[in-house]
Structure formats: structure tokens, C-alpha cells
Design an enzyme around this catalytic site. Sequence first.
Site, PDB file in Angstrom:
ATOM      1  N   CYS A  73       0.806  -1.233   0.000  1.00 27.62           N
ATOM      2  CA  CYS A  73       0.000   0.000   0.000  1.00 27.62           C
ATOM      3  C   CYS A  73       0.832   1.273   0.000  1.00 27.62           C
ATOM      4  O   CYS A  73       0.467   2.246  -0.662  1.00 27.62           O
ATOM      5  CB  CYS A  73      -0.975   0.008   1.172  1.00 27.62           C
ATOM      6  SG  CYS A  73      -0.212   0.196   2.808  1.00 27.62           S
ATOM      7  N   HIS A 112      -2.136   1.266   7.013  1.00 27.52           N
ATOM      8  CA  HIS A 112      -2.635   1.135   5.642  1.00 27.52           C
ATOM      9  C   HIS A 112      -2.818   2.503   5.014  1.00 27.52           C
ATOM     10  O   HIS A 112      -3.404   3.407   5.628  1.00 27.52           O
ATOM     11  CB  HIS A 112      -3.956   0.369   5.610  1.00 27.52           C
ATOM     12  CG  HIS A 112      -4.462   0.137   4.218  1.00 27.52           C
ATOM     13  ND1 HIS A 112      -3.713  -0.522   3.266  1.00 27.52           N
ATOM     14  CD2 HIS A 112      -5.625   0.502   3.608  1.00 27.52           C
ATOM     15  CE1 HIS A 112      -4.396  -0.561   2.127  1.00 27.52           C
ATOM     16  NE2 HIS A 112      -5.553   0.063   2.313  1.00 27.52           N
ATOM     17  N   ASP A 127      -8.554   2.758  -3.465  1.00 28.51           N
ATOM     18  CA  ASP A 127      -7.499   1.949  -2.860  1.00 28.51           C
ATOM     19  C   ASP A 127      -7.035   0.927  -3.893  1.00 28.51           C
ATOM     20  O   ASP A 127      -7.849   0.156  -4.417  1.00 28.51           O
ATOM     21  CB  ASP A 127      -8.070   1.246  -1.619  1.00 28.51           C
ATOM     22  CG  ASP A 127      -7.035   0.481  -0.803  1.00 28.51           C
ATOM     23  OD1 ASP A 127      -5.892   0.325  -1.269  1.00 28.51           O
ATOM     24  OD2 ASP A 127      -7.385   0.033   0.301  1.00 28.51           O
TER      25      ASP A 127
END
Length: 277
Positions: A73, A112, A127
Site C-alpha cells: 500500500c 494502511h 485503494d
Amino acid sequence: MSEPRLKNLKLYLQRLGFDAPPAPTLESLRLLQLRHTGVFAFENLATITGAPVLIDLPSIEEKVLLGGRGGYCYELNNLFFALLLELGFDARAISGRVVMNQPEGSWTARTHRLSLVTIDDVRYITDVGFGGMVPTAPLLLDTEAEQATPHEPYRIEKQPDGYMLRAKVAGEWRSMYLFDLQRQEDIDYTIGNWYVSTHPESPFSQRLMVARTGEGWRKTLNNGSFAIHRMGASSERREVAEVGELIELLAREFALHLPDLPHNRQSLARIIAPVSV
């Protein structure tokens, strides 16, 4: 402070199937997110082989756009955030706490990265770096209704301290991550990335995790366990017990090209040792 600029914008867009920069619309965002999760694999090969995970934009471009690799991420969503800004989207970098596979009510570390995008005064989260359960479409923030994507349905629940993302898997709503809308700066991500990539108790230092999406399927690799999950059908699974086979699988199924070096082979051998004979 101005945001860093992408040096390889044309190549990036070409990899995503665009000959010219698309307009900053919801339809463009949908296409960008769906294609991104199909082209650039989620992977933590660096933390398994002991390589540093550099999350400045030039290093990510070198690795992902030019080096035949993916990332996690802090890499993929940083790259995608820079692309959104280049294209004129109103985007903010935010963060969350992964609670997938944790007991309900768990409060985990803030590790995250994702983005908040506002289009015509409507807010969405986007995302491209959440592994095997990455949403493949932007999700409306200000509704608790079930939202369809090209893969599983998702929903966002408002909570006292922010929001909970859930996905419907095998008929069950499962928690993915908690998040809020506090703006994050590079130093916030630097601290999170340092923990994720170096702490001995971080899952990223203990387990190989690779994922990629496609039309109607998700592919995942967990250490030596490879699976193809087809929407609405049974999953296909098999174990990979030999390092050469694993390196070939990474290239064939995930478009990841890890140099076949002794150190890399030794690192991969350690993670698949339990299924080796």
C-alpha cells in the site's frame, strides 16, 4: 509544499491502457482503479528478501513502472495518489488500521495507506494496495448501502472514530479496515512503512503475500500456497514446493520479475520450506 511530480506519466498511463490523460471524472477513476489492480500486483517480496522498501515517489516509479515489480500500500497507493493529482482529481492521502481476520472490535496499528477523492462534491475512497481483497472500484463514502464492484460487494459503516470497510465474502460481511479522514503526510507513512517492513512481528516480514485481479477472478499467493478465486465458483488451489517453480509462477501469474539470485532463492526457500520434501 508542492507534491512530487511523476517522471514517467506517459508510461504509467500506457500501462493502464490510456493513450492520453483521461479527464478527472468518476468513470475515469473507475477505469483507473480496476486496471491498476490488474496490471500492478500487490507484493511484499522486498520484505521477504530483506531489501529496503523505499516509498519516495522516484524509487517507487523505478521499481514498479520500470523494474517489473509491484508493491504494497505505501508504494502502490502513493504512486496512484500522484497519478490522481497529475490528472486533476481532488485527492487526499489518508490511512487506516487493517482488521481483516482479527476479532471484531480489534484496534490495530495505523499501517494502511489509501486515498479520499471528491468528485462533484461527492466523496469516495479509492485503494489499489489492499492485497487479495483490494476493492476494484471507488466506493461512496457517505452511504452505508451495499456497493457493487467488478468483484465482491463492499459497504462502509460510519463508526464513532471513523469508518469501517467491510466486504461480502461467501455470503458473510467481513471487516477489512478501519479508517478516518485525517490528512496524512510523508512522515506518517514513513513511520508506518518502517514498522511494516522491519518489525519482526509484522506479517510482512514473516509471510510472502502476492495478489492480482482480473475479469472475474483474483489470484493470491500466500507463502507457497497459490490460489485462483473465481467469482461465483470454487477456488483452485495448489502448493508450490520448489523455488524455481515459485519464481516462474511469480512471472507467469503476477507479471513479477524477481532476479534469480542466490540470496533471493534462499529467502524464498525459507518461506516454502514447510511444504518442501
